[in-house]
Design a protein around this motif. Structure first.
Motif, PDB file in Angstrom:
ATOM      1  N   SER A 147     -16.926 -68.708  23.226  1.00  0.00           N
ATOM      2  CA  SER A 147     -17.049 -67.131  23.770  1.00  0.00           C
ATOM      3  C   SER A 147     -18.348 -66.683  24.388  1.00  0.00           C
ATOM      4  CB  SER A 147     -16.439 -66.352  22.425  1.00  0.00           C
ATOM      5  OG  SER A 147     -17.606 -66.729  21.446  1.00  0.00           O
ATOM      6  N   GLN A 148     -18.305 -65.791  24.933  1.00  0.00           N
ATOM      7  CA  GLN A 148     -19.875 -65.268  25.296  1.00  0.00           C
ATOM      8  C   GLN A 148     -20.303 -64.031  24.617  1.00  0.00           C
ATOM      9  OE1 GLN A 148     -20.146 -64.736  29.625  1.00  0.00           O
ATOM     10  NE2 GLN A 148     -18.738 -66.822  29.898  1.00  0.00           N
ATOM     11  N   VAL A 149     -21.658 -63.795  24.109  1.00  0.00           N
ATOM     12  CA  VAL A 149     -22.088 -62.853  23.261  1.00  0.00           C
ATOM     13  C   VAL A 149     -23.124 -62.280  24.349  1.00  0.00           C
ATOM     14  CG1 VAL A 149     -22.903 -62.439  21.033  1.00  0.00           C
ATOM     15  CG2 VAL A 149     -21.369 -64.219  21.167  1.00  0.00           C
ATOM     16  N   GLN A 150     -23.123 -61.080  24.113  1.00  0.00           N
ATOM     17  CA  GLN A 150     -24.398 -60.280  24.661  1.00  0.00           C
ATOM     18  C   GLN A 150     -25.184 -59.853  23.446  1.00  0.00           C
ATOM     19  OE1 GLN A 150     -23.557 -56.309  26.520  1.00  0.00           O
ATOM     20  NE2 GLN A 150     -25.114 -57.052  28.251  1.00  0.00           N
ATOM     21  N   LEU A 151     -26.585 -60.039  23.312  1.00  0.00           N
ATOM     22  CA  LEU A 151     -27.283 -60.009  22.162  1.00  0.00           C
ATOM     23  C   LEU A 151     -28.387 -58.781  22.782  1.00  0.00           C
ATOM     24  CD1 LEU A 151     -27.902 -63.453  21.074  1.00  0.00           C
ATOM     25  CD2 LEU A 151     -26.428 -61.954  20.014  1.00  0.00           C
ATOM     26  N   GLY A 152     -28.548 -58.152  21.601  1.00  0.00           N
ATOM     27  CA  GLY A 152     -29.986 -57.301  21.697  1.00  0.00           C
ATOM     28  C   GLY A 152     -30.981 -57.888  21.068  1.00  0.00           C
ATOM     29  N   GLN A 153     -32.267 -57.162  20.978  1.00  0.00           N
ATOM     30  CA  GLN A 153     -33.240 -57.547  20.545  1.00  0.00           C
ATOM     31  C   GLN A 153     -33.827 -58.887  21.170  1.00  0.00           C
ATOM     32  OE1 GLN A 153     -34.926 -56.460  17.532  1.00  0.00           O
ATOM     33  NE2 GLN A 153     -33.179 -55.030  16.910  1.00  0.00           N
ATOM     34  N   GLY A 154     -35.213 -59.179  21.157  1.00  0.00           N
ATOM     35  CA  GLY A 154     -35.853 -60.228  21.603  1.00  0.00           C
ATOM     36  C   GLY A 154     -36.033 -60.190  23.031  1.00  0.00           C
ATOM     37  N   THR A 155     -36.553 -61.376  23.693  1.00  0.00           N
ATOM     38  CA  THR A 155     -36.552 -61.537  25.095  1.00  0.00           C
ATOM     39  C   THR A 155     -35.396 -61.418  25.788  1.00  0.00           C
ATOM     40  OG1 THR A 155     -36.705 -63.907  24.899  1.00  0.00           O
ATOM     41  CG2 THR A 155     -38.599 -62.686  24.804  1.00  0.00           C
ATOM     42  N   ARG A 156     -35.339 -60.876  27.085  1.00  0.00           N
ATOM     43  CA  ARG A 156     -34.017 -60.841  27.783  1.00  0.00           C
ATOM     44  C   ARG A 156     -32.945 -60.295  27.088  1.00  0.00           C
ATOM     45  NH1 ARG A 156     -32.876 -66.244  30.626  1.00  0.00           N
ATOM     46  NH2 ARG A 156     -31.302 -65.065  31.534  1.00  0.00           N
ATOM     47  N   LEU A 158     -24.196 -57.076  20.802  1.00  0.00           N
ATOM     48  CA  LEU A 158     -23.767 -55.844  21.544  1.00  0.00           C
ATOM     49  C   LEU A 158     -22.196 -56.009  22.029  1.00  0.00           C
ATOM     50  CD1 LEU A 158     -26.965 -55.339  23.600  1.00  0.00           C
ATOM     51  CD2 LEU A 158     -26.231 -54.249  21.443  1.00  0.00           C
ATOM     52  N   ASN A 159     -21.693 -56.980  22.498  1.00  0.00           N
ATOM     53  CA  ASN A 159     -20.573 -57.460  23.225  1.00  0.00           C
ATOM     54  C   ASN A 159     -20.181 -58.895  22.944  1.00  0.00           C
ATOM     55  OD1 ASN A 159     -19.701 -54.867  24.422  1.00  0.00           O
ATOM     56  ND2 ASN A 159     -21.727 -55.013  25.497  1.00  0.00           N
ATOM     57  N   ILE A 160     -18.560 -58.992  23.029  1.00  0.00           N
ATOM     58  CA  ILE A 160     -18.158 -60.452  22.826  1.00  0.00           C
ATOM     59  C   ILE A 160     -16.964 -60.403  23.849  1.00  0.00           C
ATOM     60  CG2 ILE A 160     -17.123 -62.156  21.338  1.00  0.00           C
ATOM     61  CD1 ILE A 160     -18.456 -60.852  19.005  1.00  0.00           C
TER      62      ILE A 160
END
Length: 124
Positions: free
Chosen positions: A9-18, A120-122
């Motif tokens: 799966s693909q995950v969109q993360l908040g926090q940190g760089t990029r 944020l999203n999966i």
């Protein structure tokens, strides 16, 4: 505790760089997930982050240089094994063993270089 992630799966993360960049789940179990994405600089290969669902943080491993060759064959799976071996060693020491023979590499998510997990999203 954050939700369990599934390999592929693909995950969109908040926090940190990029923040908001998409990461691919390369290896995962009940506690940990190893995610990678292409490096943002001209360098080749992938960068990685480890999600520790119990601690609620993500970051690199705690080894000197904080590097792990996630692009090597079985690199993400070996990192997952090292994380779980660390838990096994800690558990055995807490149970009273005076000495544990280190038969493989042991690591955990860095305590100094981590951020809270924010998914944020999966995408499956």
């Amino acid at each position: 505790m954050t939700q369990k992630l599934i390999e592929g799966s693909q995950v969109q993360l908040g926090q940190g760089t990029r923040a908001k960049a998409w990461w691919k789940v390369r290896s995962a179990d009940e506690r940990f997930a190893i995610l990678t994405r292409p490096r943002s600089t001209a360098g080749k290969g992938s960068e990685y982050t480890i999600i520790d669902r119990v601690r609620g943080v993500r970051g690199p491993c705690d080894l000197i240089g904080q590097g792990w060759d996630v692009d090597a064959d079985g690199g993400c799976a070996s990192l997952l094994r090292a994380l779980n071996f660390h838990l096994e060693v800690a558990s055995r020491l807490e149970a009273g063993e005076k000495r544990v023979v280190m038969t493989e590499t042991s690591t955990e998510v860095s305590h100094r270089n981590n951020v809270p997990v924010e998914i944020l999203n999966i995408k499956p």
